[in-house]
Scaffold this active site. Structure first.
Site, short mmCIF file in Angstrom:
data_model
loop_
_atom_site.label_atom_id
_atom_site.label_comp_id
_atom_site.label_asym_id
_atom_site.label_seq_id
_atom_site.Cartn_x
_atom_site.Cartn_y
_atom_site.Cartn_z
N GLU A 96 0.81 -1.22 0.00
CA GLU A 96 0.00 0.00 0.00
C GLU A 96 0.85 1.26 0.00
OE1 GLU A 96 -2.67 -0.32 3.29
OE2 GLU A 96 -3.74 -2.03 2.42
N VAL A 97 1.93 1.25 0.74
CA VAL A 97 2.81 2.42 0.81
C VAL A 97 4.09 2.07 0.04
CG1 VAL A 97 4.11 3.97 2.31
CG2 VAL A 97 1.84 3.16 3.02
N HIS A 101 9.26 -0.99 3.51
CA HIS A 101 9.09 -1.11 4.96
C HIS A 101 8.96 -2.57 5.33
CE1 HIS A 101 5.16 -0.54 3.04
NE2 HIS A 101 4.67 -1.34 3.97
N HIS A 103 7.45 -5.06 8.22
CA HIS A 103 6.52 -5.18 9.36
C HIS A 103 7.09 -6.21 10.34
CE1 HIS A 103 2.80 -3.54 7.24
NE2 HIS A 103 3.53 -3.87 6.19
P1 AMP Z 1 1.77 -2.24 3.27
O1 AMP Z 1 0.48 -2.87 2.88
O2 AMP Z 1 2.84 -3.26 3.57
O3 AMP Z 1 2.22 -1.18 2.27
O4 AMP Z 1 1.49 -1.54 4.65
C1 AMP Z 1 1.52 -0.18 4.90
C2 AMP Z 1 1.35 0.00 6.38
O5 AMP Z 1 1.62 1.36 6.70
C3 AMP Z 1 -0.05 -0.32 6.91
O6 AMP Z 1 0.03 -1.34 7.90
C4 AMP Z 1 -0.52 1.01 7.49
O7 AMP Z 1 -1.31 0.86 8.64
C5 AMP Z 1 0.79 1.72 7.77
N1 AMP Z 1 0.74 3.18 7.78
C6 AMP Z 1 0.22 3.98 6.82
N2 AMP Z 1 0.35 5.27 7.17
C7 AMP Z 1 0.98 5.29 8.38
C8 AMP Z 1 1.41 6.31 9.26
N3 AMP Z 1 1.20 7.62 8.98
N4 AMP Z 1 2.03 5.96 10.41
C9 AMP Z 1 2.22 4.67 10.71
N5 AMP Z 1 1.85 3.65 9.92
C10 AMP Z 1 1.23 3.95 8.76
#
Ligand code: AMP
Ligand code: ZN
Length: 117
Positions: A96-97, A101, A103
């Site tokens: 998503e981002v 990153h 987890h």
């Molecule tokens: P992914 O699907 O691996 O890209 O996960 C992105 C993660 O970023 C998700 O678990 C979101 O909850 C987390 N996330 C998005 N925006 C923020 C933020 N501002 N601070 C902390 N975590 C975030």
């Protein structure tokens, strides 16, 4: 270099607040804003890297740092009996981002199975 519309670049540079747990020359770690487990830590590179699919051999020290820092923090946050480490990558991986990153998920209870069939 920071990508201006990237939320994790902004967290790394401190212009968007986050529950930061750790920071060094290469990485920043903070609590996920929507935790999927009692402990849910994200560890990111300070420099923008869009995903695991875009790393090369020059990123190997960074990748080691991301894992080593996250493992240490997960244990410090109470994951004394194990944790799960996830890197979602690209469309198929439901990323998503688009700032790399890792987890780290855990807590007192055993996590659900990794993938539902
Ligand atoms: P992914 O699907 O691996 O890209 O996960 C992105 C993660 O970023 C998700 O678990 C979101 O909850 C987390 N996330 C998005 N925006 C923020 C933020 N501002 N601070 C902390 N975590 C975030
Ligand atoms: Zn970024």
């Amino acid at each position: 270099m920071a990508v201006t519309d990237c939320i994790f670049c902004r967290i790394a540079e401190g212009t968007i607040p986050a529950g930061k747990l750790y920071e060094d020359d290469l990485v920043v770690a903070f609590h996920d804003i929507h935790p999927a487990a009692p402990v849910h830590i994200l560890v990111i590179p300070k420099a923008h890297v869009s995903s695991l699919a875009s790393v090369d051999s020059g990123h190997e020290p960074l990748l080691g740092r991301l894992l080593a820092v996250g493992a240490r923090l997960a244990k410090e946050q109470g994951c004394s009996d194990g944790f799960r480490t996830i890197v979602n990558t690209g469309r198929v991986g439901r990323q998503e981002v688009y700032h790399l990153h890792v987890h780290f998920l855990g807590g007192p209870e055993v996590l659900p199975p990794m993938l539902k069939h």
